[in-house]
Design a protein around this motif. Structure first.
Motif, PDB file in Angstrom:
ATOM      1  N   GLN A 109      73.264 127.333  21.695  1.00 33.30           N
ATOM      2  CA  GLN A 109      73.247 128.773  21.452  1.00 33.30           C
ATOM      3  C   GLN A 109      72.638 129.087  20.082  1.00 33.30           C
ATOM      4  OE1 GLN A 109      77.098 130.704  21.141  1.00 33.30           O
ATOM      5  NE2 GLN A 109      76.253 132.645  21.870  1.00 33.30           N
ATOM      6  N   PHE A 110      73.071 128.345  19.065  1.00 30.21           N
ATOM      7  CA  PHE A 110      72.538 128.535  17.714  1.00 30.21           C
ATOM      8  C   PHE A 110      71.031 128.274  17.695  1.00 30.21           C
ATOM      9  CE2 PHE A 110      71.335 126.842  13.567  1.00 30.21           C
ATOM     10  CZ  PHE A 110      71.884 127.779  12.698  1.00 30.21           C
ATOM     11  N   GLN A 111      70.612 127.207  18.342  1.00 33.91           N
ATOM     12  CA  GLN A 111      69.191 126.844  18.362  1.00 33.91           C
ATOM     13  C   GLN A 111      68.338 127.929  19.000  1.00 33.91           C
ATOM     14  OE1 GLN A 111      68.369 123.331  20.699  1.00 33.91           O
ATOM     15  NE2 GLN A 111      66.247 123.969  21.038  1.00 33.91           N
ATOM     16  N   LEU A 112      68.728 128.403  20.174  1.00 30.59           N
ATOM     17  CA  LEU A 112      67.933 129.401  20.883  1.00 30.59           C
ATOM     18  C   LEU A 112      67.861 130.714  20.116  1.00 30.59           C
ATOM     19  CD1 LEU A 112      69.018 128.809  24.590  1.00 30.59           C
ATOM     20  CD2 LEU A 112      66.836 128.225  23.538  1.00 30.59           C
ATOM     21  N   LEU A 113      68.995 131.138  19.558  1.00 33.99           N
ATOM     22  CA  LEU A 113      69.006 132.409  18.837  1.00 33.99           C
ATOM     23  C   LEU A 113      68.182 132.317  17.555  1.00 33.99           C
ATOM     24  CD1 LEU A 113      72.722 133.503  19.378  1.00 33.99           C
ATOM     25  CD2 LEU A 113      70.685 134.413  20.493  1.00 33.99           C
ATOM     26  N   ARG A 114      68.295 131.213  16.840  1.00 31.18           N
ATOM     27  CA  ARG A 114      67.486 131.046  15.624  1.00 31.18           C
ATOM     28  C   ARG A 114      65.991 130.999  15.974  1.00 31.18           C
ATOM     29  NH1 ARG A 114      69.599 128.916  10.489  1.00 31.18           N
ATOM     30  NH2 ARG A 114      71.239 130.430  10.022  1.00 31.18           N
ATOM     31  N   GLN A 115      65.644 130.302  17.046  1.00 32.49           N
ATOM     32  CA  GLN A 115      64.238 130.207  17.431  1.00 32.49           C
ATOM     33  C   GLN A 115      63.646 131.571  17.762  1.00 32.49           C
ATOM     34  OE1 GLN A 115      64.296 127.414  20.663  1.00 32.49           O
ATOM     35  NE2 GLN A 115      63.832 125.662  19.361  1.00 32.49           N
ATOM     36  N   HIS A 116      64.496 132.496  18.216  1.00 32.28           N
ATOM     37  CA  HIS A 116      64.028 133.832  18.577  1.00 32.28           C
ATOM     38  C   HIS A 116      64.397 134.852  17.510  1.00 32.28           C
ATOM     39  CE1 HIS A 116      63.749 131.797  22.486  1.00 32.28           C
ATOM     40  NE2 HIS A 116      62.830 132.689  22.770  1.00 32.28           N
ATOM     41  N   HIS A 117      64.610 134.367  16.280  1.00 33.69           N
ATOM     42  CA  HIS A 117      64.709 135.224  15.095  1.00 33.69           C
ATOM     43  C   HIS A 117      65.987 136.060  15.027  1.00 33.69           C
ATOM     44  CE1 HIS A 117      60.605 133.909  14.949  1.00 33.69           C
ATOM     45  NE2 HIS A 117      60.272 134.638  15.997  1.00 33.69           N
ATOM     46  N   TYR A 118      67.016 135.643  15.720  1.00 30.95           N
ATOM     47  CA  TYR A 118      68.315 136.279  15.528  1.00 30.95           C
ATOM     48  C   TYR A 118      68.941 135.709  14.263  1.00 30.95           C
ATOM     49  CZ  TYR A 118      68.270 138.278  20.246  1.00 30.95           C
ATOM     50  OH  TYR A 118      67.959 139.008  21.378  1.00 30.95           O
ATOM     51  N   ASP A 119      69.599 136.564  13.503  1.00 35.21           N
ATOM     52  CA  ASP A 119      70.212 136.140  12.239  1.00 35.21           C
ATOM     53  C   ASP A 119      71.615 135.604  12.502  1.00 35.21           C
ATOM     54  OD1 ASP A 119      70.519 135.645   9.578  1.00 35.21           O
ATOM     55  OD2 ASP A 119      71.100 137.698   9.057  1.00 35.21           O
ATOM     56  N   VAL A 120      71.655 134.497  13.226  1.00 28.46           N
ATOM     57  CA  VAL A 120      72.948 133.910  13.593  1.00 28.46           C
ATOM     58  C   VAL A 120      73.429 133.002  12.466  1.00 28.46           C
ATOM     59  CG1 VAL A 120      71.728 132.116  14.868  1.00 28.46           C
ATOM     60  CG2 VAL A 120      74.137 132.482  15.293  1.00 28.46           C
ATOM     61  N   PRO A 121      74.689 133.133  12.025  1.00 27.82           N
ATOM     62  CA  PRO A 121      75.186 132.326  10.905  1.00 27.82           C
ATOM     63  C   PRO A 121      75.471 130.890  11.331  1.00 27.82           C
ATOM     64  CG  PRO A 121      76.941 133.715  11.749  1.00 27.82           C
ATOM     65  CD  PRO A 121      75.698 134.101  12.500  1.00 27.82           C
ATOM     66  N   CYS A 122      75.325 129.983  10.382  1.00 33.04           N
ATOM     67  CA  CYS A 122      75.578 128.574  10.683  1.00 33.04           C
ATOM     68  C   CYS A 122      77.067 128.271  10.785  1.00 33.04           C
ATOM     69  CB  CYS A 122      74.930 127.676   9.638  1.00 33.04           C
ATOM     70  SG  CYS A 122      75.652 127.804   7.993  1.00 33.04           S
ATOM     71  N   GLU A 123      77.907 129.251  10.431  1.00 36.41           N
ATOM     72  CA  GLU A 123      79.355 129.010  10.476  1.00 36.41           C
ATOM     73  C   GLU A 123      79.853 128.669  11.878  1.00 36.41           C
ATOM     74  OE1 GLU A 123      78.563 130.695   6.669  1.00 36.41           O
ATOM     75  OE2 GLU A 123      77.957 131.379   8.683  1.00 36.41           O
ATOM     76  N   ILE A 124      79.068 129.051  12.910  1.00 35.97           N
ATOM     77  CA  ILE A 124      79.540 128.747  14.263  1.00 35.97           C
ATOM     78  C   ILE A 124      79.538 127.238  14.509  1.00 35.97           C
ATOM     79  CG2 ILE A 124      78.696 130.954  15.121  1.00 35.97           C
ATOM     80  CD1 ILE A 124      76.442 129.487  16.500  1.00 35.97           C
ATOM     81  N   LEU A 125      78.837 126.472  13.653  1.00 42.16           N
ATOM     82  CA  LEU A 125      78.817 125.018  13.801  1.00 42.16           C
ATOM     83  C   LEU A 125      79.748 124.313  12.827  1.00 42.16           C
ATOM     84  CD1 LEU A 125      74.956 124.458  14.204  1.00 42.16           C
ATOM     85  CD2 LEU A 125      76.683 124.576  16.011  1.00 42.16           C
ATOM     86  N   GLU A 126      80.227 125.042  11.824  1.00 42.90           N
ATOM     87  CA  GLU A 126      81.043 124.401  10.799  1.00 42.90           C
ATOM     88  C   GLU A 126      82.340 123.837  11.350  1.00 42.90           C
ATOM     89  OE1 GLU A 126      81.606 127.139   7.607  1.00 42.90           O
ATOM     90  OE2 GLU A 126      79.671 126.645   6.662  1.00 42.90           O
ATOM     91  N   GLY A 127      82.861 124.474  12.399  1.00 38.81           N
ATOM     92  CA  GLY A 127      84.127 124.018  12.955  1.00 38.81           C
ATOM     93  C   GLY A 127      84.070 122.624  13.551  1.00 38.81           C
ATOM     94  N   PHE A 128      82.856 122.117  13.806  1.00 33.71           N
ATOM     95  CA  PHE A 128      82.711 120.786  14.395  1.00 33.71           C
ATOM     96  C   PHE A 128      82.490 119.711  13.339  1.00 33.71           C
ATOM     97  CE2 PHE A 128      81.115 123.893  17.476  1.00 33.71           C
ATOM     98  CZ  PHE A 128      81.892 123.588  18.598  1.00 33.71           C
ATOM     99  N   MET A 129      82.342 120.114  12.072  1.00 31.43           N
ATOM    100  CA  MET A 129      81.958 119.172  11.021  1.00 31.43           C
ATOM    101  C   MET A 129      83.076 119.008  10.000  1.00 31.43           C
ATOM    102  SD  MET A 129      78.684 118.862  11.892  1.00 31.43           S
ATOM    103  CE  MET A 129      77.095 119.658  11.918  1.00 31.43           C
ATOM    104  N   ASP A 130      83.077 117.834   9.367  1.00 32.77           N
ATOM    105  CA  ASP A 130      83.949 117.668   8.219  1.00 32.77           C
ATOM    106  C   ASP A 130      83.171 118.035   6.955  1.00 32.77           C
ATOM    107  OD1 ASP A 130      82.316 115.535   7.464  1.00 32.77           O
ATOM    108  OD2 ASP A 130      83.634 114.018   8.333  1.00 32.77           O
TER     109      ASP A 130
END
Length: 449
Positions: A109-130
């Motif tokens: 979801q993050f990849q597709l939205l970023r590729q199409h210039h949506y200003d999606v925050p990277c925080e949606i992926l932070e929950g999976f990382m330490d």
């Protein structure tokens, strides 16, 4: 009084290896089928795939399948058939998080939205990382999830450090998997393809060609999409070959550059067309693509005249002629300068009268040419004086003279729906174009030296 022949740079140029190759009529696979029959079948497949995307929009539970469909369509180079449907789908996707606990879905979801210039925050992926940018120990991602995170992480902005760390982590993990003996060959090929370069950095036509083979071996591939991709690639391949043949055997032959300019020029009509093809391959950009290729051919003549032919005094006079866009002044310098100014002016005028280009865009392009001419002259002066410029001075030159900046300006005015404000903005050398042009010039210098 004895007449002296000017001391000119000594150049030895190879003929293009591609022009004669593309002049040969060689049948393609599928050529036994008529174009009309292929296009009829494509229309059927486009309708089926369009219905598939629309179903993903109407039912939120199908959003994940929709993401995979859109991703595959764009990798295979057939997304242009569904621009309206994809735009509607992405608007829905932007308003509806797919799954907060599914790494594959969240990354895609993050990849597709970023590729199409949506200003999606990277925080949606932070929950999976330490805190070190590694996946949490509780997660057991499969290869698809790692690949999706790898692609997503390469779309990071400045200061998104967690994504930069994710690039390192996913690259190491995927490399380890690819070097082991546990992945099936089709999956291993997919991983190695991704590690060679993330998708958004690839040339779209080459990506489509390569990904058709990868998708063909995917057990979960959709056969309608696969067939559409193969037929579409065949049709576009024929169209692109016809265009490059028209450019190299008709337009370029009529220019007769070796006779009108001399042996110092690089004869690269096919390579110039390939530049244009890398920027816009879609059928509805046929006219802009040909305009772009023609301009690139002429710009190579312009560059070669400064680098490989003109004396310092001649290029100084030629620069003055360019600054005033004075064909008569160029004629007084010599035949090649007169021809070069004349053919550039004639081609730009044809863009307006025959191809519908904007007069404002053409004027902006001429202003860019004037700036480039000044920089090319400065480089000749540095060469003659054996002067090594400072890094700052070099970067100022590189930003303007870059092999990429001129095509950026050109592509703006050849997209027929561009407004005059866009031309003015591009001609002001905004930071995004300046930095991109500088990067491209550095890459070009590295490759050349």
């Amino acid at each position: 009084m004895e007449h002296r022949t000017p001391d000119r740079p000594s150049v030895v140029l190879e003929d293009s290896k591609w022009t004669e190759y593309f002049n040969q009529h060689q049948p393609f696979p599928c050529s036994y089928q008529s174009k009309g029959r292929i296009e009829d079948r494509m229309d059927e497949l486009v309708w089926k795939v369009r219905r598939r995307i629309q179903q993903c929009v109407s039912k939120k539970e199908n959003l994940f399948e929709g993401m995979k469909t859109v991703d595959v369509l764009e990798r295979l180079g057939v997304g242009y058939h569904f621009e309206e449907e994809i735009a509607i789908y992405l608007d829905v996707l932007n308003r509806n998080p797919v799954a907060v606990d599914d790494l594959y879905a969240a990354s895609l979801q993050f990849q597709l939205l970023r590729q199409h210039h949506y200003d999606v925050p990277c925080e949606i992926l932070e929950g999976f990382m330490d805190e070190n940018g590694n996946l949490k120990d509780t997660l057991k991602p499969n290869v698809d999830a790692l690949l999706s995170l790898y692609e997503a992480a390469h779309l990071s902005k400045c200061h998104e450090n967690i994504l930069k760390r994710a690039i390192v982590f996913t690259t190491n993990r995927l490399s380890s998997l690819a070097n082991g003996d546990h992945l099936p060959q089709p999956v291993r090929d997919k991983v190695l393809h991704a590690l060679a370069s993330p998708t958004h950095r690839r040339i779209k036509r080459l990506e489509a060609k390569n990904y058709i083979s990868i998708y063909d071996n995917d057990k979960e591939s959709n056969q309608d999409i696969l067939e559409l991709a193969k037929l579409d690639f065949h049709i576009l391949l024929q169209m692109h070959r016809d265009e490059v043949m028209s450019l190299s055997t008709q337009w370029y032959k009529d220019l007769n550059p070796r006779c009108m300019l001399g042996r110092y020029i690089r004869e690269r009509p096919v390579e110039s067309y390939y530049w244009a093809l890398c920027v816009c391959y879609e059928p509805h950009y046929a006219k802009p693509r040909m305009m772009y290729a023609k301009i690139f051919v002429l710009l190579s003549f312009f560059d070669d005249t400064f680098d490989s032919y003109g004396t310092l005094e001649e290029v100084r006079q030629f620069n003055q002629a360019v600054q005033s866009w004075d064909e008569e002044a160029a004629r007084q310098i010599g035949n090649c300068y007169a021809y070069l100014m004349s053919i550039i002016s004639k081609t730009l005028e044809e863009f307006i009268t025959e191809d519908g280009a904007s007069q404002v865009g053409i004027n902006c392009f001429k202003e860019t040419m004037k700036d480039v001419s000044k920089c090319m002259l400065q480089e000749v002066v540095w060469r003659q004086e054996v002067h090594i410029p400072t890094v700052d001075d070099y970067f100022k030159q590189a930003a303007v003279i870059s092999v990429m900046y001129l095509p950026v300006a050109v592509i703006l005015f050849i997209r027929m729906n561009t407004s005059d404000e866009h031309f003015t903005w591009a001609n002001s050398l905004p930071k995004i174009i300046e930095v991109t042009a500088t990067m491209c010039r550095l890459m070009d210098d590295i490759a050349g030296h």
